[in-house]
Write a protein that holds these residues in place. Structure first.
Motif, mmCIF file in Angstrom:
data_model
loop_
_atom_site.group_PDB
_atom_site.id
_atom_site.type_symbol
_atom_site.label_atom_id
_atom_site.label_comp_id
_atom_site.label_asym_id
_atom_site.label_seq_id
_atom_site.Cartn_x
_atom_site.Cartn_y
_atom_site.Cartn_z
ATOM 1 N N ASP A 1 44.251 38.709 35.109
ATOM 2 C CA ASP A 1 45.693 38.931 35.565
ATOM 3 C C ASP A 1 46.481 37.967 34.464
ATOM 4 O O ASP A 1 46.239 36.551 34.517
ATOM 5 N N GLN B 1 48.664 35.087 35.990
ATOM 6 C CA GLN B 1 48.074 34.041 36.677
ATOM 7 C C GLN B 1 47.401 33.119 35.763
ATOM 8 O O GLN B 1 47.471 31.965 35.405
ATOM 9 N N HIS C 1 44.729 41.839 29.461
ATOM 10 C CA HIS C 1 45.121 41.897 30.872
ATOM 11 C C HIS C 1 44.339 42.878 31.506
ATOM 12 O O HIS C 1 44.305 44.035 31.342
ATOM 13 N N THR D 1 43.840 44.862 35.944
ATOM 14 C CA THR D 1 44.794 44.719 37.045
ATOM 15 C C THR D 1 43.772 44.734 38.393
ATOM 16 O O THR D 1 44.169 44.745 39.482
ATOM 17 N N SER E 1 38.181 42.876 35.842
ATOM 18 C CA SER E 1 37.962 41.663 34.700
ATOM 19 C C SER E 1 36.502 41.777 34.471
ATOM 20 O O SER E 1 36.333 41.700 33.134
#
Length: 345
Positions: free
Chosen positions: A39, A42, A61, A63, A83
């Protein structure tokens, strides 16, 4: 520049500790480039707290996150923008040279096999952590949980891969290899261990010294200890529990009363040295041997220092040509095995 892709959302303390670990790794190694998958909001929030070389770090990035409790195969197949999956995809596409994740072990193993794939000729990939030992050099334990049921050829490949790892990443020229068993005699163990011992004894390219017992993981001159994943995992967890118990007992005894606290002051220097030599966090994570690229699986509860060590561990393995060395050694073992089989036929 060695490129390492990071699963920044995998782990109990993600992304805070992963980001801090990346910052520490960048400062320790000026020749690495990090790609953080996770993210973006973050990650940027965590990065804003630190001073780091922005030219050697980028964010991709994503999600989704694969949780520790999810079914690995299902999660890897359905969460395409997680990720973990994105990091493995970037590695597969040659956009990175190595990967580090502290996420779900099952998800990392599954993604490694399904997305990245094994080195041709490797019967089964294996997890190989480094266990602290009294010498301070660490002992390579292969396998520690990836393969609960094994055959002798798997054990032979574990020995070869861990040998190549020790040579490529740590410069150990001729690592001694032992087989974890319930005794040093050749007749000891289950049929798997007896047959594996016989096969390892005949192999070229490894410095095999025979059966070893559990105590020799931490107290011997053996560099690599081969085990089936079931036995290896129990041994590793038992060692971790023993270390925590000793630490807790010492802490409790030193705090018992005024006199024990006074004695603790005089032993503080020695205790710090002991703690440093037995610090598993400094060893990094477990190398996932047998995949077509370098992958390090960090502890799920990795803090920044341990995660940074995992990154440096991956970078050293890439620079040392670990994957290429494993491929060459496994090809040699398989060729000899085929020749012997044909000769018997």
């Amino acid at each position: 520049m060695t490129r390492i892709v990071i699963d920044a959302m995998g782990g109990d303390f993600a992304p805070a500790q992963q980001v801090l670990g990346c910052v520490q790794a960048l400062k320790q190694d000026k020749d690495i480039y990090l790609i953080l998958c996770g993210d973006e909001t973050q990650i940027k929030k965590e990065l804003s707290q630190y001073d780091y070389d922005k030219d050697r770090l980028e964010i991709v990035h994503t999600t989704e996150v694969i949780g520790m409790e999810e079914i690995p195969t299902k999660a890897v197949k359905t969460k395409k923008d997680s990720s973990t999956v994105v990091a493995f995809r970037l590695l597969k596409e040659d956009k990175a040279d190595g990967l580090v994740s502290s996420g779900s072990t099952g998800a990392v193993l599954t993604a490694g096999v399904l997305i990245l794939g094994r080195i041709k000729g490797v019967s089964r990939p294996a997890l190989c952590p480094i266990i602290p030992n009294y010498r301070g050099s660490g002992t390579f334990l292969c396998d520690c949980g990836a393969n609960l049921e094994c055959k002798p050829i798997n054990m032979a490949h574990f020995a070869v891969m861990a040998t190549a790892y020790a040579q490529a990443a740590y410069g150990i020229e001729n690592p001694k290899v032992g087989l974890l068993n319930n005794g040093t005699e050749e007749h000891k163990g289950l049929p798997l261990h007896q047959e594996s011992n016989a096969m390892l004894s005949k192999m070229d390219g490894i410095n095999y010294v025979g059966n070893v017992e559990g105590r020799e993981i931490m107290y011997s001159d053996v560099d690599v200890i081969v085990a089936d994943g079931f036995t290896g995992n129990i041994a590793m967890k038992a060692i971790e529990g023993c270390a925590k118990s000793i630490g807790a007992i010492l802490s409790s005894e030193f705090k018992r009363n005024f006199w024990t606290k006074l004695r603790a002051i005089f032993t503080l220097g020695i205790m710090k040295k002991v703690k440093k030599r037995m610090d598993y966090e400094a060893c990094g994570g477990a190398m996932f041997l047998g995949l077509s690229k370098t992958v390090v699986k960090g502890h799920g509860n990795s803090k920044a220092r341990s995660f940074a060590a995992s990154i440096l561990q991956a970078a050293n393995a890439v620079r040392g040509g670990m994957v290429e060395k494993i491929k060459a050694m496994v090809d040699e073992v398989n060729a000899k095995q085929t020749a012997e089989t044909n000769g018997e036929a």
